[in-house]
Motif scaffolding. Structure first.
Motif, short mmCIF file in Angstrom:
data_model
loop_
_atom_site.label_atom_id
_atom_site.label_comp_id
_atom_site.label_asym_id
_atom_site.label_seq_id
_atom_site.Cartn_x
_atom_site.Cartn_y
_atom_site.Cartn_z
N GLU A 193 0.85 -1.20 0.00
CA GLU A 193 0.00 0.00 0.00
C GLU A 193 0.89 1.25 0.00
O GLU A 193 0.73 2.16 0.82
CB GLU A 193 -0.94 0.00 1.21
CG GLU A 193 -1.75 -1.28 1.39
CD GLU A 193 -2.75 -1.52 0.27
OE1 GLU A 193 -2.94 -0.62 -0.58
OE2 GLU A 193 -3.34 -2.60 0.23
N ALA A 194 1.82 1.30 -0.94
CA ALA A 194 2.83 2.35 -0.95
C ALA A 194 2.24 3.75 -1.14
O ALA A 194 2.90 4.75 -0.84
CB ALA A 194 3.87 2.07 -2.03
N TYR A 195 1.01 3.83 -1.64
CA TYR A 195 0.39 5.14 -1.84
C TYR A 195 0.23 5.89 -0.53
O TYR A 195 0.13 7.13 -0.50
CB TYR A 195 -0.97 4.99 -2.53
CG TYR A 195 -2.02 4.32 -1.68
CD1 TYR A 195 -2.86 5.07 -0.85
CD2 TYR A 195 -2.19 2.94 -1.70
CE1 TYR A 195 -3.82 4.46 -0.07
CE2 TYR A 195 -3.14 2.33 -0.92
CZ TYR A 195 -3.96 3.08 -0.10
OH TYR A 195 -4.90 2.47 0.68
N LEU A 196 0.21 5.17 0.61
CA LEU A 196 0.06 5.81 1.91
C LEU A 196 1.28 6.67 2.25
O LEU A 196 1.21 7.50 3.17
CB LEU A 196 -0.13 4.74 2.99
CG LEU A 196 -1.45 3.94 2.92
CD1 LEU A 196 -1.43 2.79 3.90
CD2 LEU A 196 -2.64 4.84 3.17
N MET A 197 2.38 6.46 1.56
CA MET A 197 3.61 7.21 1.84
C MET A 197 3.70 8.47 0.99
O MET A 197 4.72 9.17 1.03
CB MET A 197 4.82 6.32 1.60
CG MET A 197 4.78 5.02 2.39
SD MET A 197 6.16 3.93 2.03
CE MET A 197 5.57 2.41 2.76
N ILE A 198 2.66 8.77 0.22
CA ILE A 198 2.70 9.91 -0.69
C ILE A 198 1.98 11.10 -0.07
O ILE A 198 0.83 10.99 0.35
CB ILE A 198 2.04 9.56 -2.04
CG1 ILE A 198 2.78 8.39 -2.70
CG2 ILE A 198 2.01 10.76 -2.95
CD1 ILE A 198 2.10 7.89 -3.95
N ASP A 199 2.67 12.23 -0.01
CA ASP A 199 2.06 13.48 0.44
C ASP A 199 2.45 14.57 -0.56
O ASP A 199 3.61 14.99 -0.59
CB ASP A 199 2.55 13.86 1.85
CG ASP A 199 1.80 15.07 2.40
OD1 ASP A 199 1.13 15.75 1.61
OD2 ASP A 199 1.89 15.32 3.61
N PRO A 200 1.50 15.01 -1.41
CA PRO A 200 1.84 16.03 -2.40
C PRO A 200 2.39 17.31 -1.79
O PRO A 200 3.17 18.02 -2.42
CB PRO A 200 0.50 16.30 -3.10
CG PRO A 200 -0.30 15.06 -2.86
CD PRO A 200 0.11 14.57 -1.51
N ASN A 201 2.01 17.61 -0.52
CA ASN A 201 2.48 18.83 0.13
C ASN A 201 3.89 18.70 0.67
O ASN A 201 4.57 19.70 0.87
CB ASN A 201 1.52 19.22 1.27
CG ASN A 201 0.12 19.51 0.77
OD1 ASN A 201 -0.04 20.18 -0.25
ND2 ASN A 201 -0.88 19.00 1.47
N VAL A 202 4.33 17.44 0.92
CA VAL A 202 5.68 17.22 1.42
C VAL A 202 6.31 16.10 0.58
O VAL A 202 6.37 14.94 0.99
CB VAL A 202 5.67 16.82 2.92
CG1 VAL A 202 7.10 16.81 3.47
CG2 VAL A 202 4.81 17.78 3.72
N PRO A 203 6.75 16.41 -0.63
CA PRO A 203 7.26 15.38 -1.53
C PRO A 203 8.60 14.78 -1.09
O PRO A 203 9.04 13.80 -1.65
CB PRO A 203 7.42 16.12 -2.86
CG PRO A 203 7.59 17.55 -2.49
CD PRO A 203 6.76 17.75 -1.25
N GLN A 204 9.24 15.39 -0.04
CA GLN A 204 10.53 14.87 0.39
C GLN A 204 10.44 13.42 0.87
O GLN A 204 11.39 12.66 0.75
CB GLN A 204 11.11 15.74 1.52
CG GLN A 204 11.50 17.13 1.09
CD GLN A 204 10.36 18.12 1.24
OE1 GLN A 204 9.18 17.75 1.22
NE2 GLN A 204 10.69 19.40 1.38
N SER A 205 9.28 13.05 1.42
CA SER A 205 9.11 11.67 1.88
C SER A 205 9.19 10.70 0.71
O SER A 205 9.86 9.66 0.77
CB SER A 205 7.77 11.51 2.61
OG SER A 205 7.59 10.19 3.06
#
Length: 608
Positions: free
Chosen positions: A485-497
């Motif tokens: 479920e790698a999509y859970l690691m995506i944050d458009p506001n903080v792309p550094q993750s």
């Protein structure tokens, strides 16, 4: 005594099954029941062919292909072949045009080579009749399929003709009962060495066999796909895997199958598990199941500085591009900038600056400076979140600060109160307690389900930091990181993750490690705000395993991986257990046929 002749009764049930309800022959096509059909005959083959040359033609979807080989007498053929060779040599001698002379010489040489194979090596030759029938129920799809078949003929350099007035004979030739049509063999039969025909069949060439490794699946012709994930050659440069597909297509089962196979070949497995799908499998393999959602043995102290991986020549730093390497504390300060941005998205630039100053001061109070050797410190030697909160609170209550700085410090203390003494303190306020060297580690994040997105992404980021430390500590240990479920690691506001995850994927190969990205949709990774990192994360892995999908995700997947129409049709069918497997430049349709004993070991979570 005269023997009685046995009378075999007609099997009407079987006849009803294999016989169409209606057959309507047209000029250039034929309707069989509800299907529009069209048959083609091959009239010329290329002079030189590759091994497995008929595989593409035989495996086109929505087609039926018939190959009929009738051996002929070698003696008469040898005489005709000898006469043809002499004729071609004569044509070459009298030809004035260089192109005509070159073609005649090439034909004579090919004939001589065939003559040697037949006369000296007892090569069998015969008449090969190839008939292809395409079919579809919808008229538009039928037209597309016909164009695809004709394009494949051109690609294989096979000249063909539509059986304009022989569509019914063509159907009989490819039908299950296969009534050989003499009229077609007389018109479309071409002399072919038996070895060329056998070498062209799809079952003569396995889809992928690395010689070492393990059984992955079967290809479309039933051959075994044997995979060594750690093999390196020109187009297979890393051990990363992308697994994509909607629910119910067999994605989870295939993932567990790969995990078990890698585990049994000595690879250490670290799985980030949001749905507790790997709990039963972890137990079966005697692994460590870690509750990373606030459990006693699953805490990661965000303020604990991790040893920086050794930076060698050519390595890409996880946070910078200069490649010179920086100290562990300086590197961790950059890490904390990302963590607090994920946890507190509303932090302003001035608040971040004040927080950074207080972090440095806090570390100095614990005797940790820019030059401290972190490897000599234990988990309890680092400050925790309540220490940071206390420092901020004390400074906010003092009168030594300017009013503007005091207000910023007070605001920071209030924002961090929850992580120090509130509900989030169960996750992060305390020393690190994860302590495992197990060959299978399952980090369960299922308990984060009811938390905010900010908390989830922050914890996933910390888990990635811990995983990277485990992956990079020994360059000789094979480690596979499974990010479900790698999509859970995506944050458009903080792309550094996401950038951090991308850089792990880039650097993992240098530490004999690999990363497995599992998700439902590529669309999440291609959002314009994160596409720079998300697309790279899907492109970098050498191996791609694409299960059934549809809609916008199918369109994006096709564009990303440059899928042909046949590949798109395969994914759109959403057939359970069937996938498109890419290994470097090789693309194979695979079917996962997994033994029941292995399925039982996987457990029921995640679907089977």
């Amino acid at each position: 005594m005269k023997e009685k002749t046995a009378i075999i009764e007609t099997n009407k049930s079987l006849l009803e099954i294999i016989s169409p309800m209606v057959i309507e022959e047209k000029h250039g096509s034929i309707n069989i029941g509800d299907n529009h059909c069209k048959t083609y005959g091959v009239i010329q083959y290329p002079p030189m062919v590759d091994y497995g040359w008929l595989s593409r033609l035989a495996n086109l979807p929505s087609t039926v292909v018939s190959f009929t080989f009738s051996p002929i007498e070698n003696g008469a053929f040898l005489d005709a072949l000898s006469h043809n060779i002499r004729q071609k040599h004569g044509d070459a001698e009298v030809a004035k045009d260089p192109l005509a002379r070159q073609r005649a010489e090439k034909a004579a040489t090919d004939g001589e080579n065939l003559l040697v194979r037949i006369d000296q090596h007892n090569e069998t030759v015969g008449l090969l009749t190839t008939v292809v029938m395409t079919m579809a129920q919808e008229q538009e799809l039928f037209k597309r399929m016909c164009k695809r078949v004709e394009s494949m003929f051109s690609f294989l350099k096979l000249k063909h003709r539509t059986l304009a007035c022989n569509q019914l004979e063509g159907y009989r030739q490819v039908a299950p009962f296969h009534i050989s049509q003499n009229s077609l063999e007389e018109t479309y039969g071409r002399i072919m060495p038996l070895s060329s025909l056998m070498g062209g069949f799809p079952f003569s060439s396995s889809g992928l066999n690395d010689g070492t490794g393990y059984y992955l699946a079967k290809d479309s012709s039933g051959s075994l796909v044997i995979l060594n994930l750690w093999r390196r050659d020109n187009d297979r440069t890393n051990s990363g895997i992308v697994v994509m597909g909607i629910g119910g297509t067999g994605k989870s089962t295939a993932t567990k199958h790969i995990i078990m196979s890698e585990f049994m070949t000595g690879t250490r497995i670290i799985a980030i598990d949001p749905e507790d799908e790997y709990k039963d499998l972890c137990s079966h393999l005697d692994g460590d199941f870690v509750n990373a959602s606030g459990g006693k043995g699953g805490r990661i102290n965000p303020l604990q500085i991790r040893p920086a991986p050794t930076v060698e020549d050519g390595d890409d730093d996880l946070y910078r591009d200069d490649g010179n390497g920086i100290g562990a504390m300086a590197l961790h300060i950059k890490t904390l900038e990302v963590f607090f941005s994920l946890y507190l998205p509303s932090l302003g630039d001035m608040q971040k600056a004040v927080l950074k100053d207080n972090l440095i001061e806090l570390y100095n109070k614990f005797g940790i400076t820019w030059s401290t050797d972190i490897t000599k410190l234990g988990n309890e030697d680092f400050p925790i979140m309540s220490d940071l909160y206390t420092l901020l609170k004390e400074k906010a209550d003092s009168t030594a600060l300017k009013e503007s700085e005091r207000i910023l410090t007070e605001e920071l203390a209030m924002m961090l109160k929850d992580v120090a003494h509130g509900s989030d303190s169960f996750l992060w306020n305390g020393h690190t307690t994860i302590n495992t060297n197990s060959p299978f580690v399952c980090l369960s994040t299922h308990g984060l389900e009811n938390n905010s997105d900010a908390v989830k992404r922050s914890q996933y980021f910390l888990l990635l930091l811990w995983c990277w430390q485990e992956m990079s500590r020994d360059r000789n240990e094979k480690v596979l990181l499974v990010c479900d479920e790698a999509y859970l690691m995506i944050d458009p506001n903080v792309p550094q993750s996401l950038a951090f995850l991308r850089n792990i994927s880039k650097r993992a190969r240098k530490y004999e490690a690999g990363i497995m990205i599992i998700s439902h949709s590529v669309v999440d990774f291609l959002d314009p705000s994160v596409k720079k990192y998300g697309q790279a994360l899907l492109d970098i892995p050498t191996y791609k395993l694409l299960f059934g999908t549809d809609g916008q995700n199918l369109i994006e997947t096709a564009n990303l991986y440059k899928l042909t129409e046949a590949m798109q049709d395969l994914l759109a069918a959403k057939q359970r257990g069937t996938a498109l497997f890419m290994a470097g430049a090789k693309q194979i349709q695979v079917q996962f046929d997994i033994p029941q004993s292995r399925l039982d070991a996987m457990g029921s979570a995640g679907g089977r």
